[in-house]
Design a protein around this motif. Structure first.
Motif, PDB file in Angstrom:
ATOM      1  N   VAL A   1       0.843  -1.201   0.000  1.00 29.57           N
ATOM      2  CA  VAL A   1       0.000   0.000   0.000  1.00 29.57           C
ATOM      3  C   VAL A   1       0.877   1.249   0.000  1.00 29.57           C
ATOM      4  O   VAL A   1       0.642   2.201  -0.760  1.00 29.57           O
ATOM      5  N   ALA A   2       1.906   1.259   0.835  1.00 29.76           N
ATOM      6  CA  ALA A   2       2.797   2.421   0.908  1.00 29.76           C
ATOM      7  C   ALA A   2       3.525   2.637  -0.413  1.00 29.76           C
ATOM      8  O   ALA A   2       3.658   3.786  -0.878  1.00 29.76           O
ATOM      9  N   TYR A   3       3.980   1.558  -1.045  1.00 25.76           N
ATOM     10  CA  TYR A   3       4.702   1.686  -2.311  1.00 25.76           C
ATOM     11  C   TYR A   3       3.792   2.265  -3.394  1.00 25.76           C
ATOM     12  O   TYR A   3       4.197   3.180  -4.143  1.00 25.76           O
ATOM     13  N   ALA A   4       2.585   1.746  -3.517  1.00 26.14           N
ATOM     14  CA  ALA A   4       1.661   2.257  -4.530  1.00 26.14           C
ATOM     15  C   ALA A   4       1.294   3.714  -4.257  1.00 26.14           C
ATOM     16  O   ALA A   4       1.242   4.546  -5.170  1.00 26.14           O
ATOM     17  N   ARG A   5       1.033   4.021  -2.986  1.00 22.14           N
ATOM     18  CA  ARG A   5       0.665   5.397  -2.621  1.00 22.14           C
ATOM     19  C   ARG A   5       1.812   6.365  -2.916  1.00 22.14           C
ATOM     20  O   ARG A   5       1.612   7.418  -3.529  1.00 22.14           O
ATOM     21  N   ASP A   6       3.020   6.017  -2.517  1.00 19.39           N
ATOM     22  CA  ASP A   6       4.157   6.924  -2.663  1.00 19.39           C
ATOM     23  C   ASP A   6       4.574   7.113  -4.112  1.00 19.39           C
ATOM     24  O   ASP A   6       5.185   8.133  -4.469  1.00 19.39           O
ATOM     25  N   ASN A   7       4.255   6.136  -4.964  1.00 19.22           N
ATOM     26  CA  ASN A   7       4.633   6.227  -6.374  1.00 19.22           C
ATOM     27  C   ASN A   7       3.442   6.528  -7.285  1.00 19.22           C
ATOM     28  O   ASN A   7       3.572   6.462  -8.511  1.00 19.22           O
TER      29      ASN A   7
END
Length: 460
Positions: free
Chosen positions: A56-62
Motif C-alpha cells: 500500500v505504501a509503495y503504490a501510494r508513494d509512487n
C-alpha cells in the motif's frame, strides 16, 4: 516507479514480488474470467499483513494504480490493472474455527472451498456463495448470496469483525465495538475502504447432509413451470433457498440426448433443515409436471457447494454478468425472459431467478451498507461462452436482457455482478446501495481521502 525502487520494495517483502518476465508472471496475473488479459507492473504475493502495508505504501508513494486479488474468482477483471500494482492475498488463506462460539476466521485470500472444508469438520457452515473457487473477500464485500441466504442471510450480514489496512497505512480492527462504522461499510459496500486481510464470520450448524432438488423441465412446459415456481416461492419456508434457471440443457448422461443444448427450465433448491420437512417442502418442485430429469438427492453440504464448479472453469470460459432486483414475476416478465433465453448465443449462458426473502430480507436497509432488501427476486444475467470471436454477441445479449428486464426491476443491481463497470463505478454503487450512498461516501473520504482504492478494488 524505477527499477531501483521496485527492487528495494521487493526486498521488504516476506512474500514474492512478481514482475513482467518472471516465470510466474502470466499465472499470477490471470483471474478466473478468461476474457481478462491485463499487464500489471508488479504483483506482490503477500505473506502477511506487513507485506500488505508495504505494498500500500509503495503504490501510494509512487502514485500507482492499486488493486486487490483475493481468491481470484473475478468476473469483472478488476483485481488486476494495466501498469498497476496488485496486492495478491492468495497465500493469506488460513481458516480457523471456534466451534464453541460458532465463529470462523479466514484470511483475505481464502476461498469458499477453504472455509467449507474446515468449518464442516465441526458441523458448521458460513453463508457464502455457490461456487467453491470464489474468494470470500470480494464475495462478502459485495454482499454474498448463496444456498443459506434465506435461512441465515447474506455473507455480509454474518461478518462480525475484520482486520483492515487503510490507504494511509493504519491497521484497524472493525467490529461492533471497535470502528463499528467501518464494519458497517464493509458489509456489502463493495470494498474500496481498504485491504481486508482477515474476516470473522458467524457460523451455523448444518446437518451432515442437506436436501438438494435439481429438476429439469422441457421448454414446451416453460411457461407453466415458471408460473408454478412463482407461486411456490411465495410460501416456501426460510430453510429453503432456491432458483428457477432458464438455461440450455447440458450434455450429461442423466438428460436424454434430444434435449442436450436445448432450452430448459431448471428448479434448483437446498433445504438446510429437518429431512422429513425437506421432503414435504421440496415436493412441489419435484412433483410438478413431466420433468425430463430429476437429479435431486441428499448431499453433503460441502458437495452442494461444489456442484456447479465444473460449469464455471477458470481461464477457459469467458464471462460477462449483470443483474437486476425484480419487483415480482408477472407473466410479462416471465415471457420476456423466455424469449430472451431462446436467443442466447451460447448454450452455457443462464438467466437465474434467485428467490430472496427469509432472513436475507429481515435486515433493515440502514443496518449495513448493502441497502434495501425488499425485492422478492434477483435476476442474475450470466453470459458464459468459450470463443473470443463470440465476445461481442454474448455481451450484447446480456446487455439486451438487462435493458428489456429493467421495466420489471427496482432499478437496483447486485454489486457482485457488475458487468465491466461500463456505466461507471459510482453509478453502479448508487443503484446498489441506494440511500446508503452518502454515508458510504463519507466513509470513503475518511479512510481513503486520496482515492487510492477504487471501488472495484474490493471485488477480488
Amino acid at each position: 516507479m524505477t527499477r531501483d525502487n521496485l527492487r528495494a520494495f521487493g526486498d521488504q517483502l516476506r512474500g514474492d514480488l512478481i514482475r513482467p518476465g518472471d516465470a510466474e508472471y502470466d499465472d499470477a496475473r490471470a483471474v478466473w474470467n478468461g476474457m481478462i488479459d491485463r499487464l500489471p507492473a508488479a504483483i506482490a504475493r503477500c505473506a502477511g499483513t506487513d507485506d500488505v502495508l508495504a505494498t500500500v505504501a509503495y503504490a501510494r508513494d509512487n502514485a500507482l494504480p492499486l488493486t486487490v486479488r483475493g481468491g481470484g474468482h473475478n468476473v469483472s477483471g478488476s483485481a488486476v490493472s494495466d501498469d498497476g500494482v496488485v496486492i495478491d492475498l492468495s497465500r493469506m488463506d488460513a481458516v480457523h474455527v471456534d466451534a464453541a462460539r460458532r465463529r470462523v476466521v479466514a484470511g483475505g485470500g481464502a476461498t469458499i472451498g477453504d472455509v467449507d472444508r474446515v468449518a464442516q469438520e465441526f458441523g458448521l457452515a458460513v453463508p457464502l456463495g455457490l461456487v467453491s473457487k470464489t474468494g470470500i473477500a470480494g464475495l462478502t464485500l459485495g454482499g454474498g448470496l448463496g444456498w443459506l441466504r434465506r435461512a441465515y442471510g447474506a455473507s455480509c450480514d454474518n461478518l462480525v469483525a475484520a482486520d483492515v489496512v487503510t490507504a494511509t497505512g493504519e491497521r484497524l480492527h472493525a467490529s461492533e465495538t471497535e470502528n463499528p462504522e467501518l464494519l458497517w461499510g464493509l458489509r456489502g459496500g463493495g470494498g474500496g475502504l481498504g485491504v481486508v486481510t482477515s474476516f470473522e464470520f458467524r457460523a451455523y450448524p448444518v446437518p451432515p447432509q442437506v436436501s438438494f432438488a435439481l429438476v429439469f423441465h422441457p421448454w414446451h412446459d416453460a411457461k407453466a413451470a415458471l408460473q408454478h415456481y412463482r407461486e411456490w416461492a411465495d410460501t416456501a419456508p426460510d430453510d429453503v433457498s432456491s432458483f428457477a434457471i432458464l438455461w440450455h440443457a447440458p450434455a450429461i448422461d442423466e438428460i436424454p440426448g434430444e434435449y442436450h443444448h436445448q432450452p430448459v427450465v431448471v428448479y434448483a433448491a437446498v433445504h438446510c433443515g429437518d429431512r422429513a420437512e425437506a421432503r414435504s417442502d421440496l415436493s412441489p418442485l419435484r412433483d410438478f409436471g413431466n420433468p425430463i430429469a430429476d437429479l435431486s438427492d441428499a448431499v453433503p453440504y460441502a458437495e452442494v457447494q461444489q456442484l456447479f464448479d465444473e460449469d464455471y472453469p477458470a481461464h477457459i470460459m469467458r464471462y460477462y454478468w449483470k443483474s437486476l432486483y425484480l419487483t415480482g414475476l408477472d407473466d410479462a416478465a416471465l415471457e420476456t425472459m423466455r424469449s430472451l433465453n431462446e436467443i442466447s448465443p451460447s448454450p452455457h449462458s443462464t438467466l437465474d431467478v434467485w428467490q430472496l426473502g427469509g432472513a436475507f430480507c429481515r435486515v433493515a436497509p440502514d443496518e449495513s451498507a448493502f441497502g434495501d432488501r425488499s425485492a422478492p427476486f434477483l435476476l442474475g444475467i450470466e453470459a458464459n461462452w468459450e470463443d473470443p470471436a463470440d465476445d461481442e454477441a454474448n455481451i450484447a445479449w446480456a446487455r439486451r436482457v438487462h435493458e428489456a428486464m429493467s421495466r420489471f426491476s427496482t432499478g437496483a443491481e447486485y454489486l457482485n455482478f457488475p458487468g465491466f463497470f461500463e456505466d461507471g463505478e459510482q453509478s453502479l454503487l448508487r443503484k446498489s446501495v441506494g440511500a446508503n450512498y452518502a454515508r458510504l461516501s463519507d466513509l470513503k473520504g475518511k479512510y481513503d481521502p486520496q482515492g487510492l482504492f477504487a471501488l472495484r478494488g474490493g471485488f477480488s
